[in-house]
Write an enzyme that holds these catalytic residues in place. Structure first.
Site, PDB file in Angstrom:
ATOM      1  N   ASP A  69      -7.016  19.015 -14.830  1.00 14.12           N
ATOM      2  CA  ASP A  69      -7.401  17.642 -15.157  1.00 14.12           C
ATOM      3  C   ASP A  69      -7.074  17.462 -16.639  1.00 14.12           C
ATOM      4  OD1 ASP A  69      -8.739  15.336 -15.979  1.00 14.12           O
ATOM      5  OD2 ASP A  69     -10.308  15.559 -14.467  1.00 14.12           O
ATOM      6  N   TYR A  88     -16.192  17.942 -14.809  1.00 13.02           N
ATOM      7  CA  TYR A  88     -16.587  16.526 -14.867  1.00 13.02           C
ATOM      8  C   TYR A  88     -17.589  16.220 -13.737  1.00 13.02           C
ATOM      9  CZ  TYR A  88     -16.251  11.561 -13.859  1.00 13.02           C
ATOM     10  OH  TYR A  88     -16.562  10.263 -13.558  1.00 13.02           O
ATOM     11  N   ARG A 100       0.856  -1.205   0.000  1.00 12.41           N
ATOM     12  CA  ARG A 100       0.000   0.000   0.000  1.00 12.41           C
ATOM     13  C   ARG A 100       0.886   1.246   0.000  1.00 12.41           C
ATOM     14  NH1 ARG A 100      -1.273   1.928   4.556  1.00 12.41           N
ATOM     15  NH2 ARG A 100      -1.926  -0.020   5.531  1.00 12.41           N
ATOM     16  N   LYS A 129      -8.609   6.337 -19.055  1.00 14.02           N
ATOM     17  CA  LYS A 129      -8.941   6.748 -20.422  1.00 14.02           C
ATOM     18  C   LYS A 129      -7.723   6.552 -21.339  1.00 14.02           C
ATOM     19  CE  LYS A 129     -12.844   7.673 -18.503  1.00 14.02           C
ATOM     20  NZ  LYS A 129     -12.758   8.415 -17.306  1.00 14.02           N
TER      21      LYS A 129
HETATM   22  C1  LIG Z   1     -12.193  14.448 -16.988  1.00 13.11           C
HETATM   23  C2  LIG Z   1     -12.346  13.311 -16.023  1.00 13.11           C
HETATM   24  N1  LIG Z   1     -11.751  13.388 -14.815  1.00 13.11           N
HETATM   25  C3  LIG Z   1     -11.867  12.389 -13.908  1.00 13.11           C
HETATM   26  C4  LIG Z   1     -12.626  11.254 -14.182  1.00 13.11           C
HETATM   27  C5  LIG Z   1     -12.751  10.169 -13.146  1.00 13.11           C
HETATM   28  O1  LIG Z   1     -11.974   9.060 -13.499  1.00 13.11           O
HETATM   29  P1  LIG Z   1     -12.329   7.544 -13.117  1.00 13.11           P
HETATM   30  O2  LIG Z   1     -13.561   7.163 -13.854  1.00 13.11           O
HETATM   31  O3  LIG Z   1     -11.103   6.813 -13.560  1.00 13.11           O
HETATM   32  O4  LIG Z   1     -12.535   7.493 -11.639  1.00 13.11           O
HETATM   33  C6  LIG Z   1     -13.252  11.131 -15.423  1.00 13.11           C
HETATM   34  C7  LIG Z   1     -14.063   9.945 -15.732  1.00 13.11           C
HETATM   35  O5  LIG Z   1     -14.817   9.913 -16.700  1.00 13.11           O
HETATM   36  C8  LIG Z   1     -13.107  12.188 -16.371  1.00 13.11           C
HETATM   37  O6  LIG Z   1     -13.686  12.137 -17.578  1.00 13.11           O
END
Ligand SMILES: Cc1ncc(COP(=O)(O)O)c(C=O)c1O
Length: 392
Positions: free
Chosen positions: A171, A99, A46, A196
């Site tokens: 982000d 998001y 961890r 992604k």
């Molecule tokens: C721009 C963005 N940030 C964060 C996230 C969150 O990521 P996760 O689904 O891997 O938890 C997403 C998920 O779609 C996203 O599109």
């Protein structure tokens, strides 16, 4: 070293001891200690794990820093930054189209705990200036955003945030480090949904936080171990494998997106196309300045009704209907009924999210197959409509 070379070579030497070209998966929870507290740098997975450490080193190289921590999901990464920096009474500025998961954790977890969330149009400098106060700790930028792919000026926002004493988080999920290097534009922290483009094959959930400075990184690194939302060594290994083709993949995603955007623009049943590479896109000029490519996502508004959208998105040959993006396999999503369904209809409209908006994540297939699949679907909507007219 150029980006593609870095993604294959940086921080990825052959394994000491065996010479294995590909690093092993250190699937272990703990490590032998020579004496209490005396070990070879790893004591418990961890806290630290060699496969995870290698992934963190590679991600850091790709974003142009020395500090990366990976998490069990993108949202766990988002949470680590928020928990590290937002205390009761502190403020955070986020874009209107932040998001949904970030919006949810802010309004349902950090808001009730006393944090002040300002949702602002980040393209309006005066609006941003009005909400910046000495209590603002974070300015949270997404660019391009989901699903309209709006682009915000990271350098200008960073200057304003820093003048107010706030840290800037970008982000970078949609752009990837191939097309956008936020630290060079002034960001202090970068977060990713590694799920992604970085992992790239729709086979895992993972997140990452990167920081430019050691002291900004330390609280996040502490929370990685203290809250324990770490990914498995196997998932880290899969991401390491995926990263070696990151540039190849995103260049293909972007070329496909461009071909699709051009074809959609020409189709009579398409009211509007959102793609930062189109000169008419509101963020086109900023994207040209701050990105080296326009990204792999395209959204468009169908000139029709929700009833037209449902069969279109449900019956594509190469675009699987599903949430997520950034995979070698193309995906299609209907935000009003899927990712953004929890936002009330009136609010969706105010955000410019039409009920006939369709979001595409073109994969790495050949662009001709993808364009044909989409135009056949649009033509079928048109044919259905003509038939209705005749019946009436
Ligand atoms: C721009 C963005 N940030 C964060 C996230 C969150 O990521 P996760 O689904 O891997 O938890 C997403 C998920 O779609 C996203 O599109």
């Amino acid at each position: 070293m150029e980006f593609a070379t870095r993604s294959i070579h940086a921080a990825q030497p052959a394994e000491g001891g065996t010479g294995a070209l590909v690093a092993p998966i250190f699937q272990t929870s703990t490590f032998e200690q020579q004496a209490p507290g005396i070990h070879q740098g790893f004591d418990y997975s961890r806290t630290n794990n060699p496969t995870r450490a290698r992934l963190e080193a590679v991600l850091a190289e790709l974003e142009g820093t020395a500090h990366a921590a990976v998490f069990a999901s993108g949202l766990a990464a988002v949470n680590a930054v928020l928990q590290a920096y937002l205390k009761p009474g502190d403020g955070i500025v986020v874009p209107l189209d932040v998001y949904g998961g970030t919006y949810r954790i802010l309004t349902r977890v950090f808001g009730p705990a006393g944090c002040v969330v300002h949702q602002v149009d980040l393209s309006d400098g005066d609006a941003v200036a009005r909400v910046l106060t000495p209590r603002t700790r974070l300015v949270w930028i997404e660019s391009p955003t989901n699903p309209r792919l709006l682009v915000y000026d990271i350098a200008a926002l960073s200057r304003a945030a820093h003048a107010a004493g706030a840290l800037v988080v970008v982000d970078n999920t949609f752009a990837t480090p191939v097309f956008q290097q936020p630290f060079g534009l002034g960001a202090d922290l970068v977060v990713h949904s590694v799920t992604k483009y970085l992992a790239g094959h729709s086979d895992l959930i993972q997140g990452a936080v990167l920081a430019r400075e050691t002291d900004v990184f330390e609280p996040v690194k502490f929370l990685q171990n203290a809250t324990g939302a770490v990914p498995s060594p196997f998932d880290c290994w899969l991401t390491l494998r995926g990263l070696q083709t990151l540039e190849l993949r995103v260049e293909r995603h972007a070329a496909n997106a461009e071909a699709i955007a051009a074809a959609l623009e020409r189709h009579p049943l398409v009211r509007r196309v959102y793609f930062p590479g189109l000169p008419a896109h509101p963020g086109h000029e900023i994207a040209r300045r701050q990105m080296t490519g326009f990204g792999g996502m395209v959204s468009f508004e169908l000139d029709g009704t929700v009833e037209d959208v449902v069969p279109f998105v449900s019956s594509r040959r190469f675009f699987t209907l599903g949430e997520s993006l950034g995979s070698v396999k193309s995906l299609v999503c209907h935000p009003a009924r899927m990712t953004h369904a929890s936002i009330p209809a009136a609010e969706r409209e105010a955000l410019g999210l039409s009920d006939t908006l369709i979001r595409l994540s073109p994969g790495c297939e050949h662009h001709r197959d993808l364009v044909t699949d989409l135009t056949e679907g649009l033509d079928a909507v048109g044919a259905g409509r003509r038939k209705e007219t005749i019946v009436v």
